[in-house]
Design a protein around this motif. Structure first.
Motif, mmCIF file in Angstrom:
data_model
loop_
_atom_site.group_PDB
_atom_site.id
_atom_site.type_symbol
_atom_site.label_atom_id
_atom_site.label_comp_id
_atom_site.label_asym_id
_atom_site.label_seq_id
_atom_site.Cartn_x
_atom_site.Cartn_y
_atom_site.Cartn_z
ATOM 1 N N MET A 1 0.840 -1.174 0.000
ATOM 2 C CA MET A 1 0.000 0.000 0.000
ATOM 3 C C MET A 1 0.895 1.249 0.000
ATOM 4 S SD MET A 1 -2.995 0.917 2.637
ATOM 5 C CE MET A 1 -3.866 2.426 2.473
ATOM 6 N N PRO A 2 0.614 2.199 -0.881
ATOM 7 C CA PRO A 2 1.443 3.408 -0.942
ATOM 8 C C PRO A 2 1.439 4.198 0.367
ATOM 9 C CG PRO A 2 0.047 3.233 -2.886
ATOM 10 C CD PRO A 2 -0.400 2.171 -1.922
ATOM 11 N N ILE A 3 2.563 4.876 0.624
ATOM 12 C CA ILE A 3 2.734 5.669 1.837
ATOM 13 C C ILE A 3 2.123 7.055 1.611
ATOM 14 C CG2 ILE A 3 4.443 6.683 3.390
ATOM 15 C CD1 ILE A 3 6.334 4.434 2.556
ATOM 16 N N PRO A 4 1.304 7.536 2.550
ATOM 17 C CA PRO A 4 0.732 8.881 2.399
ATOM 18 C C PRO A 4 1.791 9.969 2.592
ATOM 19 C CG PRO A 4 -0.030 7.860 4.440
ATOM 20 C CD PRO A 4 0.797 6.835 3.723
ATOM 21 N N LEU A 5 1.493 11.150 2.075
ATOM 22 C CA LEU A 5 2.436 12.268 2.091
ATOM 23 C C LEU A 5 2.958 12.587 3.485
ATOM 24 C CD1 LEU A 5 3.908 14.559 0.602
ATOM 25 C CD2 LEU A 5 1.855 15.964 0.943
ATOM 26 N N HIS A 6 2.093 12.630 4.482
ATOM 27 C CA HIS A 6 2.562 13.016 5.825
ATOM 28 C C HIS A 6 3.610 12.042 6.364
ATOM 29 C CE1 HIS A 6 -0.610 10.184 7.127
ATOM 30 N NE2 HIS A 6 0.068 10.096 8.249
ATOM 31 N N GLN A 7 3.484 10.760 6.032
ATOM 32 C CA GLN A 7 4.488 9.793 6.480
ATOM 33 C C GLN A 7 5.803 9.955 5.718
ATOM 34 O OE1 GLN A 7 2.879 5.831 6.367
ATOM 35 N NE2 GLN A 7 1.433 6.234 8.022
ATOM 36 N N VAL A 8 5.709 10.281 4.443
ATOM 37 C CA VAL A 8 6.917 10.512 3.648
ATOM 38 C C VAL A 8 7.667 11.727 4.197
ATOM 39 C CG1 VAL A 8 7.807 11.109 1.357
ATOM 40 C CG2 VAL A 8 5.935 9.458 1.578
ATOM 41 N N LEU A 9 6.927 12.794 4.468
ATOM 42 C CA LEU A 9 7.562 14.006 5.001
ATOM 43 C C LEU A 9 8.188 13.745 6.362
ATOM 44 C CD1 LEU A 9 4.955 16.707 3.933
ATOM 45 C CD2 LEU A 9 7.136 16.128 2.829
ATOM 46 N N GLU A 10 7.537 12.941 7.163
ATOM 47 C CA GLU A 10 8.105 12.594 8.468
ATOM 48 C C GLU A 10 9.431 11.854 8.296
ATOM 49 O OE1 GLU A 10 6.776 9.621 11.972
ATOM 50 O OE2 GLU A 10 5.342 11.236 11.529
ATOM 51 N N ARG A 11 9.495 10.953 7.344
ATOM 52 C CA ARG A 11 10.742 10.216 7.093
ATOM 53 C C ARG A 11 11.837 11.134 6.549
ATOM 54 N NH1 ARG A 11 8.597 4.475 4.622
ATOM 55 N NH2 ARG A 11 7.297 3.994 6.420
ATOM 56 N N ILE A 12 11.447 12.070 5.685
ATOM 57 C CA ILE A 12 12.430 12.992 5.116
ATOM 58 C C ILE A 12 12.994 13.920 6.189
ATOM 59 C CG2 ILE A 12 12.692 14.999 3.588
ATOM 60 C CD1 ILE A 12 10.725 13.581 1.653
ATOM 61 N N PHE A 13 12.117 14.472 7.016
ATOM 62 C CA PHE A 13 12.549 15.464 8.000
ATOM 63 C C PHE A 13 13.025 14.856 9.313
ATOM 64 C CE2 PHE A 13 9.829 18.097 5.201
ATOM 65 C CZ PHE A 13 10.815 18.990 4.803
ATOM 66 N N ARG A 14 12.733 13.586 9.534
ATOM 67 C CA ARG A 14 13.218 12.900 10.735
ATOM 68 C C ARG A 14 13.817 11.553 10.356
ATOM 69 N NH1 ARG A 14 7.849 13.450 13.760
ATOM 70 N NH2 ARG A 14 7.612 15.693 13.742
ATOM 71 N N PRO A 15 14.908 11.575 9.594
ATOM 72 C CA PRO A 15 15.525 10.293 9.215
ATOM 73 C C PRO A 15 16.073 9.580 10.440
ATOM 74 C CG PRO A 15 16.953 12.109 8.601
ATOM 75 C CD PRO A 15 15.680 12.712 9.136
#
Length: 167
Positions: A1-15
């Protein structure tokens, strides 16, 4: 299932703090909403009949176009056969690997997108995780296109053996 935008941004800004590069597979609709971040590179995959994705002005972007067809499948329908001429190639796999290997150290996240975010992009993300040890949410990559995954791993293996042969 594709990852929603808010989860992607969380991963980008909190690696993660373990200093390992991460790879994330997303649908085109999410990739087109990701803001410009210096620590992000993008592998943009579109279908041959589609226009390029409208991405932020990332410095490191690889654009590929190939059909979502599993040429390793035993079930070769007429629709799949028609897509074979536009399938993922070993040359494209080599391009992906060269792109990733040339990325500067400050790139912490590689975002890979395709139209739906569950087949071609997942295959590339999973292959990069396996080949380079990148962090990935493997549970979200379960529908990876087997042909794309296999081709990337085969080309990586051939590159490794070629390097060993030169030593």
């Amino acid at each position: 299932m594709p990852i929603p935008l808010h989860q992607v941004l969380e991963r980008i800004f909190r690696p993660s703090s373990n200093a390992v590069r991460q790879v994330v597979a997303v649908p085109r609709s999410v990739a087109e909403q990701i803001p410009l971040v210096d620590s992000v590179a993008v592998i943009s995959v579109t279908a041959p009949e589609k226009l390029q994705a409208s991405l932020a002005a990332f410095e490191h972007v690889l654009r590929l176009s190939f059909a979502d067809v599993d040429f390793l499948s035993a079930e070769m329908t007429k629709r799949r056969q028609a897509k074979l001429k536009a399938a993922f190639t070993a040359q494209q796999a080599g391009t992906v690997l060269a792109f990733v290997e040339a990325l500067p150290q400050n790139i912490r996240t590689i975002v890979v997108h395709c139209e739906g975010g569950y087949s071609r992009s997942c295959a590339i993300a999973l292959a990069l995780a396996d080949i380079y040890g990148y962090e990935a949410d493997r549970a979200s990559l379960g529908e990876a296109n087997p042909s794309v995954l296999r081709t990337l791993k085969d080309v990586a293996f051939m590159k490794l053996n070629a390097k060993k042969g030169r030593k």
